[in-house]
Scaffold this active site. Structure first.
Site, PDB file in Angstrom:
ATOM      1  N   TYR A 194      -9.045   2.368  16.631  1.00 55.38           N
ATOM      2  CA  TYR A 194      -8.158   2.826  15.548  1.00 55.38           C
ATOM      3  C   TYR A 194      -8.022   4.354  15.601  1.00 55.38           C
ATOM      4  CZ  TYR A 194      -6.695   3.694  10.671  1.00 55.38           C
ATOM      5  OH  TYR A 194      -6.043   4.110   9.533  1.00 55.38           O
ATOM      6  N   LYS A 243      -4.705   6.964  16.173  1.00 52.98           N
ATOM      7  CA  LYS A 243      -4.267   7.992  15.215  1.00 52.98           C
ATOM      8  C   LYS A 243      -4.321   9.385  15.853  1.00 52.98           C
ATOM      9  CE  LYS A 243      -3.406   5.209  11.750  1.00 52.98           C
ATOM     10  NZ  LYS A 243      -2.035   4.995  11.299  1.00 52.98           N
ATOM     11  N   ILE A 267      -8.152   5.486   0.835  1.00 51.66           N
ATOM     12  CA  ILE A 267      -7.117   5.209  -0.170  1.00 51.66           C
ATOM     13  C   ILE A 267      -7.240   3.743  -0.586  1.00 51.66           C
ATOM     14  CG2 ILE A 267      -4.628   5.324  -0.689  1.00 51.66           C
ATOM     15  CD1 ILE A 267      -5.863   8.066   0.200  1.00 51.66           C
ATOM     16  N   ASP A 286       8.012  -6.629  13.833  1.00 48.20           N
ATOM     17  CA  ASP A 286       6.628  -6.375  14.219  1.00 48.20           C
ATOM     18  C   ASP A 286       6.612  -5.110  15.077  1.00 48.20           C
ATOM     19  OD1 ASP A 286       4.144  -6.278  15.437  1.00 48.20           O
ATOM     20  OD2 ASP A 286       4.035  -8.440  15.799  1.00 48.20           O
ATOM     21  N   GLY A 294       0.787  -1.241   0.000  1.00 50.44           N
ATOM     22  CA  GLY A 294       0.000   0.000   0.000  1.00 50.44           C
ATOM     23  C   GLY A 294       0.815   1.286   0.000  1.00 50.44           C
ATOM     24  N   ILE A 295       0.464   2.162   0.939  1.00 48.78           N
ATOM     25  CA  ILE A 295       1.077   3.503   1.015  1.00 48.78           C
ATOM     26  C   ILE A 295       2.571   3.404   1.310  1.00 48.78           C
ATOM     27  CG2 ILE A 295       1.096   5.627   2.405  1.00 48.78           C
ATOM     28  CD1 ILE A 295      -2.011   5.182   2.767  1.00 48.78           C
ATOM     29  N   THR A 330      -6.014   0.614  -1.093  1.00 48.67           N
ATOM     30  CA  THR A 330      -4.843  -0.222  -0.772  1.00 48.67           C
ATOM     31  C   THR A 330      -5.345  -1.570  -0.260  1.00 48.67           C
ATOM     32  OG1 THR A 330      -4.687   0.280   1.592  1.00 48.67           O
ATOM     33  CG2 THR A 330      -3.621   1.846   0.093  1.00 48.67           C
ATOM     34  N   ARG A 374       5.906  -7.313   8.970  1.00 51.98           N
ATOM     35  CA  ARG A 374       5.845  -8.444   9.916  1.00 51.98           C
ATOM     36  C   ARG A 374       6.203  -9.782   9.294  1.00 51.98           C
ATOM     37  NH1 ARG A 374      -0.254  -7.628  11.798  1.00 51.98           N
ATOM     38  NH2 ARG A 374      -0.370  -7.137   9.588  1.00 51.98           N
ATOM     39  N   ASN A 375       5.903  -9.902   8.008  1.00 54.16           N
ATOM     40  CA  ASN A 375       5.950 -11.224   7.391  1.00 54.16           C
ATOM     41  C   ASN A 375       7.180 -11.366   6.495  1.00 54.16           C
ATOM     42  OD1 ASN A 375       5.209 -12.873   4.810  1.00 54.16           O
ATOM     43  ND2 ASN A 375       3.917 -13.675   6.448  1.00 54.16           N
TER      44      ASN A 375
HETATM   45  N1  LIG Z   1      -5.890   2.901   3.047  1.00 53.61           N
HETATM   46  C1  LIG Z   1      -6.586   3.816   3.683  1.00 53.61           C
HETATM   47  O1  LIG Z   1      -7.754   4.104   3.349  1.00 53.61           O
HETATM   48  C2  LIG Z   1      -5.980   4.564   4.838  1.00 53.61           C
HETATM   49  C3  LIG Z   1      -6.639   5.702   5.324  1.00 53.61           C
HETATM   50  C4  LIG Z   1      -6.093   6.407   6.382  1.00 53.61           C
HETATM   51  C5  LIG Z   1      -4.900   6.006   6.949  1.00 53.61           C
HETATM   52  N2  LIG Z   1      -4.280   4.902   6.462  1.00 53.61           N
HETATM   53  C6  LIG Z   1      -3.022   4.525   7.112  1.00 53.61           C
HETATM   54  O2  LIG Z   1      -2.034   4.312   6.124  1.00 53.61           O
HETATM   55  C7  LIG Z   1      -1.048   3.416   6.624  1.00 53.61           C
HETATM   56  C8  LIG Z   1      -0.755   2.353   5.586  1.00 53.61           C
HETATM   57  O3  LIG Z   1      -1.941   1.627   5.319  1.00 53.61           O
HETATM   58  P1  LIG Z   1      -2.264   0.991   3.899  1.00 53.61           P
HETATM   59  O4  LIG Z   1      -3.616   1.474   3.524  1.00 53.61           O
HETATM   60  O5  LIG Z   1      -1.134   1.185   2.975  1.00 53.61           O
HETATM   61  O6  LIG Z   1      -2.454  -0.534   4.345  1.00 53.61           O
HETATM   62  P2  LIG Z   1      -1.706  -1.885   3.924  1.00 53.61           P
HETATM   63  O7  LIG Z   1      -1.582  -1.970   2.462  1.00 53.61           O
HETATM   64  O8  LIG Z   1      -2.448  -2.934   4.662  1.00 53.61           O
HETATM   65  O9  LIG Z   1      -0.268  -1.681   4.562  1.00 53.61           O
HETATM   66  C9  LIG Z   1      -0.040  -1.718   5.935  1.00 53.61           C
HETATM   67  C10 LIG Z   1       1.390  -2.098   6.147  1.00 53.61           C
HETATM   68  O10 LIG Z   1       1.666  -2.098   7.545  1.00 53.61           O
HETATM   69  C11 LIG Z   1       2.252  -3.340   7.887  1.00 53.61           C
HETATM   70  N3  LIG Z   1       1.965  -3.689   9.252  1.00 53.61           N
HETATM   71  C12 LIG Z   1       0.770  -3.875   9.838  1.00 53.61           C
HETATM   72  N4  LIG Z   1       0.928  -4.196  11.121  1.00 53.61           N
HETATM   73  C13 LIG Z   1       2.262  -4.252  11.329  1.00 53.61           C
HETATM   74  C14 LIG Z   1       3.069  -4.536  12.449  1.00 53.61           C
HETATM   75  N5  LIG Z   1       2.540  -4.900  13.618  1.00 53.61           N
HETATM   76  N6  LIG Z   1       4.410  -4.488  12.301  1.00 53.61           N
HETATM   77  C15 LIG Z   1       4.983  -4.170  11.127  1.00 53.61           C
HETATM   78  N7  LIG Z   1       4.270  -3.901  10.027  1.00 53.61           N
HETATM   79  C16 LIG Z   1       2.926  -3.931  10.136  1.00 53.61           C
HETATM   80  C17 LIG Z   1       1.645  -4.316   6.910  1.00 53.61           C
HETATM   81  O11 LIG Z   1       2.420  -5.481   6.828  1.00 53.61           O
HETATM   82  P3  LIG Z   1       1.717  -6.937   6.696  1.00 53.61           P
HETATM   83  O12 LIG Z   1       1.947  -7.311   5.298  1.00 53.61           O
HETATM   84  O13 LIG Z   1       2.473  -7.750   7.666  1.00 53.61           O
HETATM   85  O14 LIG Z   1       0.256  -6.780   7.068  1.00 53.61           O
HETATM   86  C18 LIG Z   1       1.691  -3.495   5.635  1.00 53.61           C
HETATM   87  O15 LIG Z   1       2.979  -3.486   5.081  1.00 53.61           O
HETATM   88  C19 LIG Z   1      -1.583   2.883   7.957  1.00 53.61           C
HETATM   89  O16 LIG Z   1      -0.996   3.615   9.000  1.00 53.61           O
HETATM   90  C20 LIG Z   1      -3.060   3.201   7.877  1.00 53.61           C
HETATM   91  O17 LIG Z   1      -3.648   3.349   9.153  1.00 53.61           O
HETATM   92  C21 LIG Z   1      -4.772   4.157   5.421  1.00 53.61           C
END
Ligand SMILES: NC(=O)c1ccc[n+]([C@@H]2O[C@H](COP(=O)([O-])OP(=O)(O)OC[C@H]3O[C@@H](n4cnc5c(N)ncnc54)[C@H](OP(=O)(O)O)[C@@H]3O)[C@@H](O)[C@H]2O)c1
Length: 240
Positions: free
Chosen positions: A143, A147, A176, A54, A13-14, A178, A34-35
């Site tokens: 959540y 934040k 977003i 993690d 994702g982001i 993702t 994490r993985n």
């Molecule tokens: N997408 C949206 O609509 C949105 C909106 C507002 C804010 N955000 C914020 O944007 C950020 C990125 O989210 P995304 O939308 O890009 O989601 P994403 O594609 O699910 O990516 C999240 C990333 O965080 C990693 N992660 C989760 N828990 C973890 C942990 N305990 N330790 C290490 N890595 C961990 C995940 O790894 P794994 O592969 O192990 O899961 C993944 O690489 C987050 O902070 C989210 O809250 C997203």
């Protein structure tokens, strides 16, 4: 000297889009996740370093920060977070601990651990928050609380770190597109219905893309006169 960057959650994702943009701009980039398999695959695709950590584990965060001991770090992106939505009645204290440990304590401990490296580089931190802090969302209390904490500590640390030449800011993305959405456990039809409904509430009438958020993160990291700021990247929902 080559600039260096650490992006947490950089395998998806982001975070992935941010690591890609930083790499394209010439940074020496490290990602964590994490993985093992997912981190290795993303690191190979991006041509960056990958570390399994993690963010909810104190020992993992300490180890991650240890990689930057004696080095200089130009940019830290605290992007990794867990996002699960449930009515408060179904949230346990174990859920509370997991949210707070991963989304708040992990980023704070990481900042603390790499601060000498950031100071050495005159570096900059961007924390990834969410539009949910200002707008509110049912079933998202845990959540949103994490934040909100992230934004609050961003402002306090901006003042604390200014004298040592380290800037810290946050971005607040809206909806977003993702993999986070597919991780919510909804079936495809419900996912599409939720998305279609959400689009009607966004002034720009669409979900954002990860690369659109990455552009703002990198601009913020490099904005030499910006600290303590929360930048919205949300298609206009913050003004509705
Ligand atoms: N997408 C949206 O609509 C949105 C909106 C507002 C804010 N955000 C914020 O944007 C950020 C990125 O989210 P995304 O939308 O890009 O989601 P994403 O594609 O699910 O990516 C999240 C990333 O965080 C990693 N992660 C989760 N828990 C973890 C942990 N305990 N330790 C290490 N890595 C961990 C995940 O790894 P794994 O592969 O192990 O899961 C993944 O690489 C987050 O902070 C989210 O809250 C997203």
């Amino acid at each position: 000297m080559q600039k260096t960057a650490l992006v947490t959650g950089g395998n998806s994702g982001i975070g992935y889009a941010t690591a890609k943009l930083l790499k394209a701009k010439g940074y020496d980039v490290t990602i964590c996740g994490r993985n093992n398999e997912r981190v290795e695959q993303a690191a190979a695709e991006l041509g960056v370093k990958g570390i399994v950590a993690d963010m909810g584990s104190t020992s993992d965060v300490t180890k991650l920060a240890g990689y930057f001991e004696g080095k200089s770090l130009s940019a830290l992106v605290n992007n990794a977070a867990i996002a699960r939505f449930a009515p408060l009645a179904y949230c346990t204290s174990a859920d509370f601990d997991e949210f707070m440990n991963t989304n708040v304590r992990g980023p704070l401990d990481l900042i603390k651990g790499v601060l000498p490296a950031l100071q050495k580089a005159g570096g900059s931190i961007t924390n990834v928050s969410s539009a949910v802090v200002n707008n509110g969302l049912a079933n998202a209390a845990l959540y949103a609380a994490t934040k909100g904490a992230l934004e609050a500590f961003t402002k306090s640390l901006a003042i604390e770190f200014a004298p040592i030449g380290v800037r810290i800011n946050a971005v607040a993305p809206g909806a977003i597109d993702t993999p986070i959405i597919t991780k919510l456990g909804l079936d495809e039809q419900t996912q599409a219905a939720v998305k279609a409904h959400m689009e009607t509430t966004i002034p720009l009438a669409r979900f954002g893309r990860a690369d659109e958020v990455a552009e703002v993160i990198v601009a913020q990291l490099e904005s030499s006169y910006t600290t303590g700021a929360i930048w919205a990247v949300d298609g206009g929902v913050n003004v509705t």
